[in-house]
Scaffold this active site. Sequence first.
Site, PDB file in Angstrom:
ATOM      1  N   ASN A   1     -43.239  31.985  69.002  1.00 48.51           N
ATOM      2  CA  ASN A   1     -43.716  32.356  70.341  1.00 48.51           C
ATOM      3  C   ASN A   1     -43.462  33.811  70.697  1.00 48.51           C
ATOM      4  O   ASN A   1     -44.231  34.412  71.449  1.00 48.51           O
ATOM      5  CB  ASN A   1     -43.108  31.437  71.395  1.00 48.51           C
TER       6      ASN A   1
ATOM      7  N   HIS B   1     -32.526  30.955  66.942  1.00 49.94           N
ATOM      8  CA  HIS B   1     -33.637  31.721  67.523  1.00 49.94           C
ATOM      9  C   HIS B   1     -33.199  33.117  67.974  1.00 49.94           C
ATOM     10  O   HIS B   1     -34.032  33.958  68.282  1.00 49.94           O
ATOM     11  CB  HIS B   1     -34.183  30.943  68.734  1.00 49.94           C
TER      12      HIS B   1
ATOM     13  N   ASP C   1     -36.359  35.262  63.683  1.00 49.41           N
ATOM     14  CA  ASP C   1     -36.079  34.109  62.840  1.00 49.41           C
ATOM     15  C   ASP C   1     -37.382  33.585  62.231  1.00 49.41           C
ATOM     16  O   ASP C   1     -38.448  33.689  62.848  1.00 49.41           O
ATOM     17  CB  ASP C   1     -35.395  33.007  63.657  1.00 49.41           C
TER      18      ASP C   1
ATOM     19  N   ASN D   1     -40.898  33.484  74.770  1.00 47.59           N
ATOM     20  CA  ASN D   1     -42.357  33.338  74.811  1.00 47.59           C
ATOM     21  C   ASN D   1     -43.052  34.348  75.715  1.00 47.59           C
ATOM     22  O   ASN D   1     -44.279  34.364  75.789  1.00 47.59           O
ATOM     23  CB  ASN D   1     -42.737  31.900  75.213  1.00 47.59           C
TER      24      ASN D   1
END
Length: 200
Positions: free
Chosen positions: A127, A28, A106, A81
């Site tokens: 997110n 991520h 990603d 997020n």
Amino acid sequence: MDVTTDANAPWLIVGLGNPGPEYAMNRHNVGFMVADLLAERIGGRFKRAGRAQAQVVEGRIGPPGPGNRRVVLAKPMSYMNLSGGPVNALREFYKVPVAHVVAVHDELDIDYGVLRLKLGGGDNGHNGLKSMTKAFGAEYHRVRFGIGRPPGRMQVADFVLKDFSGAERKELDYFVDRAADAVECLVIDGLERAQSTYNS
């Protein structure tokens, strides 16, 4: 705002990820890795950006002369997020049109190491993108770095928060380098040239 209407405006290149050493090598966090390499290339070091919950480097990308572009590299420090708030604060502070924002992130639906560049579109459940789109709309550029789908029954959330595997790490530097090249090409030569060169 269309890119052509404000060609001299700076570009805001956002590497998406999560802050903290425990996340540093996660799938991520590949956006952070690309941002770090770009900062190294322009000879800058990330520093806290005033009131914005982000780290930034200011500099120029491209050859000396009229062909280069003023850029602000950014790593939101808000967790993935909540990326939209810090990115929008930077965008407003540096007077960056939405079309000059580039998110490097990603992408699950692309094979590992494959790149796709595009302008606008959905968030595909990401997110970080979801938060950015909510903050200032969807018409920003994306450099999508493929990480592939999780194996077997592994949950997506677990997969993206795991480090790249040993086999993946053997090629990771090459792929991060190529993604940084793609960002530079996008900013200097435009989306079409960057897509034709780096979309595989």
